[in-house]
Write a protein that holds these residues in place. Structure first.
Motif, PDB file in Angstrom:
ATOM      1  N   THR A 222       0.831  -1.156  -0.020  1.00 51.74           N
ATOM      2  CA  THR A 222       0.117   0.119  -0.091  1.00 51.74           C
ATOM      3  C   THR A 222       0.908   1.248   0.107  1.00 51.74           C
ATOM      4  O   THR A 222       0.212   2.376  -0.618  1.00 51.74           O
ATOM      5  N   GLY A 223       1.889   1.271   0.664  1.00 50.14           N
ATOM      6  CA  GLY A 223       2.894   2.346   0.863  1.00 50.14           C
ATOM      7  C   GLY A 223       3.339   2.818  -0.615  1.00 50.14           C
ATOM      8  O   GLY A 223       3.449   3.739  -1.214  1.00 50.14           O
ATOM      9  N   ILE A 224       4.095   1.553  -1.418  1.00 52.92           N
ATOM     10  CA  ILE A 224       4.385   1.767  -2.605  1.00 52.92           C
ATOM     11  C   ILE A 224       3.190   2.478  -3.564  1.00 52.92           C
ATOM     12  O   ILE A 224       3.722   3.458  -4.400  1.00 52.92           O
ATOM     13  N   GLY A 225       2.208   1.966  -3.363  1.00 54.66           N
ATOM     14  CA  GLY A 225       0.957   2.240  -4.308  1.00 54.66           C
ATOM     15  C   GLY A 225       0.529   3.843  -4.112  1.00 54.66           C
ATOM     16  O   GLY A 225       0.395   4.591  -4.840  1.00 54.66           O
TER      17      GLY A 225
ATOM     18  N   SER B  88       9.252   5.016   5.971  1.00 57.46           N
ATOM     19  CA  SER B  88       8.537   3.713   6.776  1.00 57.46           C
ATOM     20  C   SER B  88       8.631   2.580   6.056  1.00 57.46           C
ATOM     21  O   SER B  88       8.839   1.517   6.468  1.00 57.46           O
ATOM     22  N   ILE B  89       8.462   2.802   4.596  1.00 56.10           N
ATOM     23  CA  ILE B  89       8.485   1.539   3.812  1.00 56.10           C
ATOM     24  C   ILE B  89      10.115   0.794   4.062  1.00 56.10           C
ATOM     25  O   ILE B  89       9.972  -0.266   3.986  1.00 56.10           O
ATOM     26  N   LEU B  90      10.945   1.844   3.670  1.00 58.51           N
ATOM     27  CA  LEU B  90      12.222   1.218   3.869  1.00 58.51           C
ATOM     28  C   LEU B  90      12.670   0.767   5.020  1.00 58.51           C
ATOM     29  O   LEU B  90      13.371  -0.417   5.169  1.00 58.51           O
ATOM     30  N   GLY B  91      12.162   1.288   6.386  1.00 56.67           N
ATOM     31  CA  GLY B  91      12.293   0.855   7.667  1.00 56.67           C
ATOM     32  C   GLY B  91      11.717  -0.712   7.544  1.00 56.67           C
ATOM     33  O   GLY B  91      12.159  -1.654   8.201  1.00 56.67           O
ATOM     34  N   LEU B  92      10.544  -0.788   7.112  1.00 57.77           N
ATOM     35  CA  LEU B  92       9.765  -2.234   7.100  1.00 57.77           C
ATOM     36  C   LEU B  92      10.637  -3.025   6.347  1.00 57.77           C
ATOM     37  O   LEU B  92      10.805  -4.270   6.788  1.00 57.77           O
ATOM     38  N   LYS B  93      11.416  -2.834   5.154  1.00 58.46           N
ATOM     39  CA  LYS B  93      12.132  -3.743   4.423  1.00 58.46           C
ATOM     40  C   LYS B  93      13.233  -4.080   5.338  1.00 58.46           C
ATOM     41  O   LYS B  93      13.627  -5.104   5.250  1.00 58.46           O
ATOM     42  N   PHE B  94      14.116  -2.947   5.739  1.00 50.59           N
ATOM     43  CA  PHE B  94      15.153  -3.353   6.423  1.00 50.59           C
ATOM     44  C   PHE B  94      15.382  -3.699   7.693  1.00 50.59           C
ATOM     45  O   PHE B  94      16.180  -4.188   8.272  1.00 50.59           O
TER      46      PHE B  94
END
Length: 108
Positions: free
Chosen positions: A63-66, A96-102
């Motif tokens: 959803t963040g990417i979208g 936040s998206i990057l935080g979830l990824k890493f």
């Protein structure tokens, strides 16, 4: 590979929101078909990604990417505003998206 699938699903989400706008309330057949292809592809890829990634993380990233992608498309192609606060909060969403990824744990 699971993250590539998830990112691709997010890109298709941007595609379906863009096609939805261009479909003119689903009256333009070409853009309506493109919308259907993008939304189906997005959901199928999201489903595939959640087989190897935690569901909550995958959904939040998708959803963040979208959201980020749709805002960028809106600014670049549809003349939507690009004021400081809008860009600031989009940047925090990207963080936040990057935080979830890493940092939120990738696979189980």
């Amino acid at each position: 590979m699971n993250w590539i699938i998830l990112i691709t699903a997010g890109i298709f989400e941007v595609g379906f929101t863009t096609c939805m706008k261009l479909s003119d309330n689903f009256s333009n057949t070409k853009w309506t078909i493109a919308f259907a292809v993008c939304i189906l592809s997005s959901f199928l890829l999201l489903n595939k990604a959640t087989q190897t990634l935690p569901m909550g993380t995958a959904y939040a990233v998708w959803t963040g990417i979208g959201a980020v992608g749709t805002v960028i498309v809106g600014i670049l192609f549809f003349g939507e505003p690009a004021n400081f606060w809008r860009l600031f909060f989009i940047a925090t969403l990207i963080g936040s998206i990057l935080g979830l990824k890493f940092f939120a744990g990738g696979a189980h």
